[in-house]
Design a protein around this motif. Structure first.
Motif, PDB file in Angstrom:
ATOM      1  N   GLU A 219      46.253 -17.872  34.317  1.00  0.00           N
ATOM      2  CA  GLU A 219      46.913 -16.743  34.969  1.00  0.00           C
ATOM      3  C   GLU A 219      46.819 -15.532  34.042  1.00  0.00           C
ATOM      4  N   TYR A 220      47.061 -14.343  34.588  1.00  0.00           N
ATOM      5  CA  TYR A 220      47.071 -13.147  33.751  1.00  0.00           C
ATOM      6  C   TYR A 220      48.335 -13.097  32.903  1.00  0.00           C
TER       7      TYR A 220
ATOM      8  N   GLU B 122      49.748 -10.448  31.676  1.00  0.00           N
ATOM      9  CA  GLU B 122      50.594  -9.313  32.026  1.00  0.00           C
ATOM     10  C   GLU B 122      51.492  -9.583  33.232  1.00  0.00           C
ATOM     11  N   THR B 123      51.165 -10.579  34.008  1.00  0.00           N
ATOM     12  CA  THR B 123      51.981 -10.877  35.193  1.00  0.00           C
ATOM     13  C   THR B 123      52.731 -12.193  34.989  1.00  0.00           C
ATOM     14  N   VAL B 124      52.065 -13.303  35.214  1.00  0.00           N
ATOM     15  CA  VAL B 124      52.720 -14.611  35.113  1.00  0.00           C
ATOM     16  C   VAL B 124      53.144 -14.916  33.689  1.00  0.00           C
TER      17      VAL B 124
ATOM     18  N   ALA C  44      56.288 -12.884  33.032  1.00  0.00           N
ATOM     19  CA  ALA C  44      57.377 -13.273  33.938  1.00  0.00           C
ATOM     20  C   ALA C  44      57.891 -14.679  33.670  1.00  0.00           C
TER      21      ALA C  44
ATOM     22  N   ASN D 223      40.443  -9.034  29.645  1.00  0.00           N
ATOM     23  CA  ASN D 223      41.813  -9.274  30.097  1.00  0.00           C
ATOM     24  C   ASN D 223      42.399 -10.486  29.391  1.00  0.00           C
TER      25      ASN D 223
ATOM     26  N   ARG E 124      54.545 -15.587  42.149  1.00  0.00           N
ATOM     27  CA  ARG E 124      53.378 -14.749  42.428  1.00  0.00           C
ATOM     28  C   ARG E 124      52.757 -15.118  43.770  1.00  0.00           C
TER      29      ARG E 124
ATOM     30  N   SER F 135      52.291 -12.923  47.354  1.00  0.00           N
ATOM     31  CA  SER F 135      50.929 -12.499  47.685  1.00  0.00           C
ATOM     32  C   SER F 135      50.407 -13.270  48.891  1.00  0.00           C
TER      33      SER F 135
ATOM     34  N   LYS G 198      59.905  -9.041  40.322  1.00  0.00           N
ATOM     35  CA  LYS G 198      58.816  -8.655  39.415  1.00  0.00           C
ATOM     36  C   LYS G 198      57.468  -8.683  40.117  1.00  0.00           C
ATOM     37  N   PHE G 199      57.402  -9.353  41.261  1.00  0.00           N
ATOM     38  CA  PHE G 199      56.162  -9.426  42.044  1.00  0.00           C
ATOM     39  C   PHE G 199      56.305  -8.657  43.362  1.00  0.00           C
ATOM     40  N   ASN G 200      57.279  -7.744  43.378  1.00  0.00           N
ATOM     41  CA  ASN G 200      57.487  -6.836  44.514  1.00  0.00           C
ATOM     42  C   ASN G 200      57.818  -7.545  45.820  1.00  0.00           C
TER      43      ASN G 200
END
Length: 393
Positions: free
Chosen positions: A49-50, A52-54, A57, A74, A88, A92, A303-305
């Motif tokens: 996973e990235y 910056e996100t997962v 978080a 990345n 996430r 999504s 955090k994932f909108n």
């Protein structure tokens, strides 16, 4: 000459040998069947996973993340838990699916260990996430399902300790005044270092009344009648709201008929910072470390909108196997040892037995150096040797 580290593994990594693999597999299949009976749908997420996100978080300590770079520069991480990846996913690919969502998973997670100390850096988790339901009924369902899953695979002697993040936070902030001082006390509670907690409280510049309130927190463990004592320690609305939620949770757990398995522990502090409400840990009588844990995390999906309340649990499969203390059910394997002249007969016999659902090993006689030693590993042996006649046991 052997190469350095030829027989070594990275810190915290484990090999799984056949017997343990079979034991884990049997438990895995039984638990997944139970989750399905409760209407939870299985999903899979990527191993990578990235960051910056997962990665961010997940709330796992940064030094415990396995990081690497992709070809574009990345930063990626091996998933350190499953709650953040599922958050996430819910925001999504499943954003248009109506809630509540009931999702199940069975996967490996990775947390780097700088000093092994017997702790695995890779372990298998089986768990669920219930997304979109803020009620105490959802919290109770998650706990009830965790209990049902563990009972399904033969664990009988265990307890579920239930606390509330909101209560601990409200009490600590009310007394010590700021997050920094509260975090010091939380660390003692998370580590279950109650001696250190007491010593630190005594060193604080507080009134004797407030010091006593902090020390009384350590007594809020036992049956749910302790909630009455807990009410006397808090004066703010958040603390009282947390206790009200625990009372409602107890009522629903009572409807499930599982209150004998649960106890109150208002000292309970989790290592994941995203928890916001009721939290819990499962302990077996013969292990000192939690075999399962979970709780409510109503702010993570923001955090994932996709703001949504959520709760769930994860069970450590390796610890569950250890707690149950069972070995895999031994499946009898028939071994057919054949000579070149009888190869076709042996293959036909093996095919017949496999079609009947039996496990069969076909072994060319010329591929075994010591037939007597090799044969000791099997109770059922058939020899297809010689030009004439049929195989003999």
């Amino acid at each position: 000459m052997s190469k350095p580290f030829m027989f070594e593994k990275p810190i915290g990594m484990r090999d799984t040998l056949p017997q343990l693999y079979e034991a884990k597999n049997q438990i895995r299949q039984e638990m997944k069947a139970e989750l399905k009976l409760w209407g939870y749908q299985s999903i899979e997420t990527p191993t990578l996973e990235y960051y910056e996100t997962v990665g961010v978080a997940s709330a796992i300590l940064d030094q415990q993340l396995f990081k690497l770079l992709d070809q574009r520069g990345n930063t990626l991480v091996l998933r350190p838990d499953m709650t953040a990846p599922i958050a996430r996913l819910a925001a999504s690919s499943l954003k248009d699916v109506s809630v509540p969502l009931r999702l199940a998973y069975d996967t490996n997670v990775f947390r780097a260990q700088h000093d092994e100390g017997g702790r695995p850096a890779e372990f298998e988790q089986i768990g669920i996430e219930l997304i979109g339901d803020e009620t105490s009924s959802a919290d109770a369902e998650v706990i009830a399902l965790m209990i049902a899953s563990m009972k399904k695979v033969g664990l009988t002697h265990f307890k579920i300790a239930i606390g509330h993040v909101g209560y601990v936070n409200a009490l600590l902030i009310d007394i010590v005044g700021n997050e920094e001082r509260a975090n010091t006390l939380r660390r003692f509670l998370y580590e279950k270092n109650y001696v250190g907690f007491r010593q630190h409280v005594k060193s604080l510049s507080l009134s004797s009344i407030d010091k006593n309130r902090l020390l009384q927190l350590l007594n809020l463990r036992g049956d749910f009648s302790k909630l009455e004592e807990a009410k006397e320690l808090v004066s703010n609305g958040e603390g009282k709201k947390a206790l009200c939620e625990l009372e409602k949770l107890w009522e629903v757990l009572d409807c499930y008929g599982i209150t004998d398995f649960v106890k109150l522990d208002l000292n309970l502090v989790m290592h994941m910072s995203y928890y916001t409400g009721p939290v819990f840990e499962a302990y077996s009588d013969n292990l000192g470390t939690p075999i399962a844990s979970g709780g409510r995390y109503d702010e993570l999906l923001q955090k994932f909108n996709r703001p949504a309340p959520a709760t769930g649990f994860g069970i450590r499969l390796d610890l569950l196997v250890q707690a149950i203390g069972i070995k895999a059910k031994q499946t009898q394997v028939t071994c057919i040892i054949y000579s070149n002249e009888r190869r076709k007969d042996a293959i036909e016999l093996a095919q017949q037995k496999r079609q009947a659902g039996l496990s069969v090993i076909l072994q060319d006689l010329s591929g075994v150096k010591d037939v007597d030693q090799f044969s000791q590993g099997y109770e059922d042996i058939i020899y297809c040797i010689g030009k004439n006649g049929k195989g003999d046991n």
